[in-house]
Design a protein around this motif. Structure first.
Motif: not given
Length: 216
Positions: A38, A186, A193, A198, A201, A205
């Motif tokens: 992160h 999550i 976000r 990005d 993430q 996903d």
């Protein structure tokens, strides 16, 4: 035996190859589970890189963390890919697979010994949070380890800059973002976000990671 540095400059782009560095480099090491990586990890790496004027930061995902309360991290292949994506725009950040390839419990002593065998000409700086400094006496072969690597403590609010071991202290604004909070958010379909890059993430996903449980 402490030293504090306080400078503040910027960083840039990446390679996600592993252990190829030129001679006599000053290499920072940021190890961990990265479950997931992160912005806090990137901020720490950037500040240590700049403040200590290093040549490179190696991100080293562990295979199995040597914690007393064993953590069930997701497969190392997922964590490696997320780190690769997280650092893809940073020229001076590299993904190092030394612990993943070695397998088993990831002891820092074994990692540093292996790195120094591969590149005895390099100086290594192992980065830990200020909250972890007090646990150093419990680390595997710590007395030998401090002879092999320079520890860098990232200051955290509420923790003293004090240790019986030689520590270089780096000051920076702290953030409370954690991998645990991200996983929990999550799982409850909240937004992470800006807390993860990005590309990280997108990978989470795509693979549907962290939806089933909140384990480390």
């Amino acid at each position: 035996m402490t030293q504090t540095v306080t400078t503040n400059k910027p960083v840039t782009q990446v390679q996600s190859q592993t252990q190829t560095q030129s001679k006599g480099q000053r290499i920072g090491i940021l190890g961990g589970t990265f479950n997931p990586p992160h912005i806090g990890h990137l901020m720490i790496a950037d500040q240590v890189f700049e403040q200590l004027d290093l040549d490179k930061i190696l991100f080293i995902p562990d295979a199995n963390p040597p914690h007393v309360d064993e953590k069930g991290a997701i497969a190392v292949e997922h964590r490696m890919e997320m780190v690769r994506r997280a650092i893809i725009n940073h020229r001076d950040f590299d993904l190092c697979l030394i612990e993943a390839q070695r397998g088993g419990i990831s002891y820092t002593f074994d990692t540093i010994r292996q790195l120094k065998k591969l590149h005895p000409e390099n100086q290594y700086y192992f980065i830990i949070g200020g909250d972890m400094v007090e646990y150093l006496p419990k680390w595997h072969k710590i007395d030998e380890l401090v002879q092999m690597v320079q520890f860098v403590g990232v200051c955290r609010k509420g923790y003293e800059q004090n240790s019986t071991y030689p520590i270089i202290w780096v000051n920076m604004p702290t953030t409370e973002v954690s991998s645990t909070w991200i996983r929990q958010t999550i799982q409850t379909h909240g937004s992470v976000r800006y807390f993860v890059p990005d590309l990280v993430q997108q990978y989470i996903d795509e693979k549907g990671l962290y939806l089933d449980d909140c384990n480390d």
